[in-house]
Scaffold this motif. Structure first.
Motif, PDB file in Angstrom:
ATOM      1  N   TYR A 123       0.842  -1.199   0.000  1.00  0.00           N
ATOM      2  CA  TYR A 123       0.000   0.000   0.000  1.00  0.00           C
ATOM      3  C   TYR A 123       0.874   1.245   0.000  1.00  0.00           C
ATOM      4  O   TYR A 123       2.031   1.197   0.442  1.00  0.00           O
TER       5      TYR A 123
ATOM      6  N   LYS B  54      -3.231   4.233   2.162  1.00  0.00           N
ATOM      7  CA  LYS B  54      -3.921   2.934   2.147  1.00  0.00           C
ATOM      8  C   LYS B  54      -4.477   2.558   0.773  1.00  0.00           C
ATOM      9  O   LYS B  54      -5.462   1.843   0.680  1.00  0.00           O
TER      10      LYS B  54
ATOM     11  N   LYS C 264      -3.862   0.397  -2.560  1.00  0.00           N
ATOM     12  CA  LYS C 264      -3.044  -0.706  -3.048  1.00  0.00           C
ATOM     13  C   LYS C 264      -2.216  -0.231  -4.233  1.00  0.00           C
ATOM     14  O   LYS C 264      -2.710   0.498  -5.090  1.00  0.00           O
TER      15      LYS C 264
ATOM     16  N   GLU D 203      -6.862  -9.816   1.170  1.00  0.00           N
ATOM     17  CA  GLU D 203      -7.731  -9.605   2.333  1.00  0.00           C
ATOM     18  C   GLU D 203      -7.952  -8.116   2.549  1.00  0.00           C
ATOM     19  O   GLU D 203      -7.097  -7.307   2.193  1.00  0.00           O
ATOM     20  N   ASP D 204      -9.064  -7.780   3.184  1.00  0.00           N
ATOM     21  CA  ASP D 204      -9.179  -6.432   3.722  1.00  0.00           C
ATOM     22  C   ASP D 204      -8.955  -6.536   5.230  1.00  0.00           C
ATOM     23  O   ASP D 204      -8.804  -7.631   5.780  1.00  0.00           O
ATOM     24  N   SER D 205      -8.910  -5.404   5.894  1.00  0.00           N
ATOM     25  CA  SER D 205      -8.529  -5.389   7.311  1.00  0.00           C
ATOM     26  C   SER D 205      -9.467  -6.187   8.201  1.00  0.00           C
ATOM     27  O   SER D 205      -9.014  -6.920   9.086  1.00  0.00           O
TER      28      SER D 205
ATOM     29  N   ASP E 169     -11.363  -8.731   7.413  1.00  0.00           N
ATOM     30  CA  ASP E 169     -11.141 -10.161   7.161  1.00  0.00           C
ATOM     31  C   ASP E 169      -9.891 -10.643   7.903  1.00  0.00           C
ATOM     32  O   ASP E 169      -9.880 -11.730   8.486  1.00  0.00           O
TER      33      ASP E 169
ATOM     34  N   LYS F 216     -17.563 -10.824  10.325  1.00  0.00           N
ATOM     35  CA  LYS F 216     -17.056  -9.490   9.990  1.00  0.00           C
ATOM     36  C   LYS F 216     -17.949  -8.394  10.542  1.00  0.00           C
ATOM     37  O   LYS F 216     -17.466  -7.368  11.017  1.00  0.00           O
TER      38      LYS F 216
ATOM     39  N   ASP G 162      -4.712  -0.971  11.431  1.00  0.00           N
ATOM     40  CA  ASP G 162      -6.165  -0.834  11.489  1.00  0.00           C
ATOM     41  C   ASP G 162      -6.639  -1.595  12.717  1.00  0.00           C
ATOM     42  O   ASP G 162      -6.330  -2.786  12.870  1.00  0.00           O
TER      43      ASP G 162
END
Length: 170
Positions: free
Chosen positions: A8, A12, A14, A72-74, A76, A92, A111
């Motif tokens: 990133y 934040k 990508k 993944e996101d945060s 997850d 989630k 995060d």
């Protein structure tokens, strides 16, 4: 096989590039680490003791934390880390976003999420070679452990943010 992370920028976003854990990150490249806090109805938190074999901060106390994986996101990552490290399953939707901040010294964006649940500490399953102990602490014990240097400095923010959120909506 080593973990692969998305890279990133400081905002934040990508970059479309990937990073292999253990290799140094370039100056303007960042990866995301989650902090996952589990809070019970008495406003106590679960903290875990890092295994003695860990290269960074062995035998120190922290919340459940870890790097998110590529794709993944945060949230997850937070759900996955709670399952892996202490055996707690959450959805989630149960995660409440707390804050995000940058640790420049490690090219890390943190995060932070909170999950509310009363748990029996004896039901937790500790991940071998990651977590050597676990405890549930109240505010006074947590602050005393912060003061004595037993808790990793990057997680000492919790009750400041928790108190602000609790007064608003929790």
């Amino acid at each position: 096989m080593s973990e692969i992370w998305d890279i990133y920028d400081k905002n934040k976003n990508k970059t479309g590039r990937f990073h292999q854990r253990g290799m140094p990150l370039n100056k303007n490249d960042y990866h995301i680490v989650i902090h996952a806090w589990v809070v019970n109805s008495n406003d106590e938190v679960i903290i875990t003791k890092r295994h003695s074999s860990k290269k960074i901060c062995p035998n120190m106390w922290e919340c459940t934390e870890g790097s998110i994986l590529a794709g993944e996101d945060s949230i997850d990552g937070a759900v996955r880390e709670l399952k892996e490290e202490i055996g707690l399953e959450f959805k989630k939707e149960e995660g409440i976003f707390l804050t995000s901040f940058i640790l420049e010294f490690s090219n890390t964006i943190v995060d932070s999420f909170m999950f509310k649940r009363d748990i029996n500490i004896n039901d937790l399953i500790l991940q071998e070679n990651e977590v050597s102990n676990v405890m549930i602490v109240n505010r006074d014990k947590y602050l005393q452990m912060c003061e004595s240097g037993e808790i990793i400095s990057s997680i000492r923010y919790f009750y400041d943010i928790y108190d602000k959120l609790k007064n608003k909506r929790i």
